[in-house]
Design an enzyme around this catalytic site. Structure first.
Site, PDB file in Angstrom:
ATOM      1  N   TYR A  53      -3.660 -18.306 -10.451  1.00  0.00           N
ATOM      2  CA  TYR A  53      -3.172 -17.802  -9.167  1.00  0.00           C
ATOM      3  C   TYR A  53      -1.981 -18.623  -8.704  1.00  0.00           C
ATOM      4  O   TYR A  53      -1.917 -19.811  -8.985  1.00  0.00           O
ATOM      5  CB  TYR A  53      -4.267 -17.887  -8.102  1.00  0.00           C
ATOM      6  N   SER A 235     -12.384  -7.752  -5.550  1.00  0.00           N
ATOM      7  CA  SER A 235     -11.693  -6.531  -5.132  1.00  0.00           C
ATOM      8  C   SER A 235     -12.629  -5.532  -4.454  1.00  0.00           C
ATOM      9  O   SER A 235     -12.642  -4.347  -4.795  1.00  0.00           O
ATOM     10  CB  SER A 235     -10.991  -5.872  -6.326  1.00  0.00           C
ATOM     11  N   LEU A 237     -12.343  -4.100  -1.735  1.00  0.00           N
ATOM     12  CA  LEU A 237     -11.573  -3.039  -1.079  1.00  0.00           C
ATOM     13  C   LEU A 237     -10.626  -2.353  -2.065  1.00  0.00           C
ATOM     14  O   LEU A 237      -9.726  -1.628  -1.652  1.00  0.00           O
ATOM     15  CB  LEU A 237     -10.772  -3.604   0.105  1.00  0.00           C
ATOM     16  N   GLY A 240      -7.131  -3.068  -1.500  1.00  0.00           N
ATOM     17  CA  GLY A 240      -6.703  -2.529  -0.212  1.00  0.00           C
ATOM     18  C   GLY A 240      -6.679  -1.020  -0.146  1.00  0.00           C
ATOM     19  O   GLY A 240      -6.411  -0.452   0.919  1.00  0.00           O
ATOM     20  N   THR A 243      -8.802   0.772   2.488  1.00  0.00           N
ATOM     21  CA  THR A 243      -8.383   0.765   3.893  1.00  0.00           C
ATOM     22  C   THR A 243      -7.823   2.122   4.289  1.00  0.00           C
ATOM     23  O   THR A 243      -7.773   2.460   5.475  1.00  0.00           O
ATOM     24  CB  THR A 243      -7.289  -0.291   4.140  1.00  0.00           C
ATOM     25  N   GLY A 244      -7.359   2.892   3.308  1.00  0.00           N
ATOM     26  CA  GLY A 244      -6.704   4.168   3.574  1.00  0.00           C
ATOM     27  C   GLY A 244      -5.215   4.045   3.777  1.00  0.00           C
ATOM     28  O   GLY A 244      -4.522   5.056   3.977  1.00  0.00           O
ATOM     29  N   LYS A 245      -4.675   2.836   3.676  1.00  0.00           N
ATOM     30  CA  LYS A 245      -3.256   2.649   4.011  1.00  0.00           C
ATOM     31  C   LYS A 245      -2.304   3.246   2.976  1.00  0.00           C
ATOM     32  O   LYS A 245      -1.115   3.403   3.259  1.00  0.00           O
ATOM     33  CB  LYS A 245      -2.949   1.167   4.218  1.00  0.00           C
TER      34      LYS A 245
END
Length: 346
Positions: A53, A235, A237, A240, A243-245
């Site tokens: 990372y 992970s 989400l 991400g 989130t629906g973004k």
């Protein structure tokens, strides 16, 4: 905060774990410090990182996140309050360790020493193998996964790795060990060999798990529960997406998918359709879509810790607060209906 046992180690780790892979790329050191300060205040005692990372990986960013965590330890003096997990990188980065990047005795020793130096600590609580030498079905390889390897040579390597990790445990440099992105065969074999040869036992398995990625629900969940080797869910989400973004082709500035340099296998029609239904379900029951998705992962009996990742403090607060969300029977039924319609969206 809720706490669960980390395998047979006796350690109590927070059900919400702090993922760190954005620090050093999407997040500055100052922002990483703020996240660690807040998470610890909220009872989050489990921090997860890796030598490779910040993500996406590059020679320039390699080890940056560990360095930020080490600087935080030096600044705050809170090492004893954190259960720290890190990982050795598997094969695939040709620039790593002069191309000698398989997980072997020599690479483990080198990787641990480098991580300890960056982290400014004498020990790592949980040291994990980031992915197997032989590969796995994670990282978008599900559809063409075809295991083809010499099982005897793999077992010989497993014993070499376990023996090396035993030496590092004896030296006090690591305390416990775990897997990541492993298969059912791999997990069973690691557990069997540790027992047969009186070597350290894998305490956990860190695999991808979310409403959109539920491969773990089948054979691995059975092994995890009955062999006491909990899942560290990464992970939760789906980068991400839950989130629906990203719905309807949206690309919010600065979001993960706009910065990623590698192909994104989670983008597609089935993902879009499933995500829209999960977002609609959350809104129907006045739930935040992120918190619904995280609360679902929190509720799974085989999960030891749910590794959240946030790039803003607003996201971090909301994600940690998912610990206070309990899903009703109606919501759970809705989730299962959507899963039947879209069982493997990516």
């Amino acid at each position: 905060m809720e706490y669960r046992k980390l395998g047979t180690t006796g350690l109590d780790i927070s059900l919400i774990g702090l993922g760190t892979m954005t620090w050093g790329w999407q997040n500055t050191q100052e922002e990483g410090f703020e996240q660690m300060d807040y998470a610890l205040e909220q009872g989050v005692n489990f921090f997860d990182t890796a030598e490779m990372y910040a993500i996406p990986p590059s020679p320039e960013r390699f080890g940056t996140t560990e360095t930020i965590i080490g600087n935080w330890f030096a600044s705050r003096g809170q090492r004893d309050k954190v259960i720290l997990a890190s990982k050795i990188t598997g094969p695939g980065l040709p620039w790593l360790r002069d191309g000698q990047h398989r997980i072997t005795q020599s690479s483990i020793i080198a990787a641990v020493e480098d991580s300890l130096s960056r982290l400014k600590t004498d020990y790592i609580d949980l040291y994990q193998l980031h992915w197997p030498n032989r590969g796995s079905y994670h990282f978008g390889k599900t559809w063409d996964f075809a295991p083809d390897f010499d099982a005897k040579k793999e077992e010989e390597n497993f014993i070499e790795v376990l023996s090396t990790l035993q030496d590092l445990i004896t030296q006090g440099k690591i305390r416990h060990i775990g897997l990541s992105n492993e298969t059912a065969w791999g997990l069973n074999k690691w557990l069997q060999l540790s027992k047969d040869h009186n070597l350290p036992r894998m305490a956990s398995i860190q695999n991808e798990y979310s409403l959109l990625c539920r491969y773990f629900d089948l054979d691995l969940s059975e092994i995890s529960l009955h062999e006491n080797c909990g899942l560290l869910a990464w992970s939760p989400l789906a980068r991400g997406i839950l989130t629906g973004k990203y719905l309807n082709g949206a690309q919010p500035k600065g979001s993960r998918l706009t910065l990623e340099t590698r192909p994104e296998h989670r983008v597609g029609e089935q993902v879009e359709m499933a995500t829209q239904k999960y977002v609609d379900l959350a809104q129907k029951f006045n739930l935040d879509p992120c918190q619904m998705a995280l609360a679902f992962v929190n509720s799974r009996p085989f999960v030891a810790s749910n590794l959240i990742g946030a790039t803003t403090m607003e996201q971090l607060r909301s994600n940690i607060d998912s610990i206070n969300v309990t899903l009703s029977d109606e919501v759970v039924q809705g989730i299962e209906q959507i899963r039947r319609q879209h069982p493997m969206p990516f």
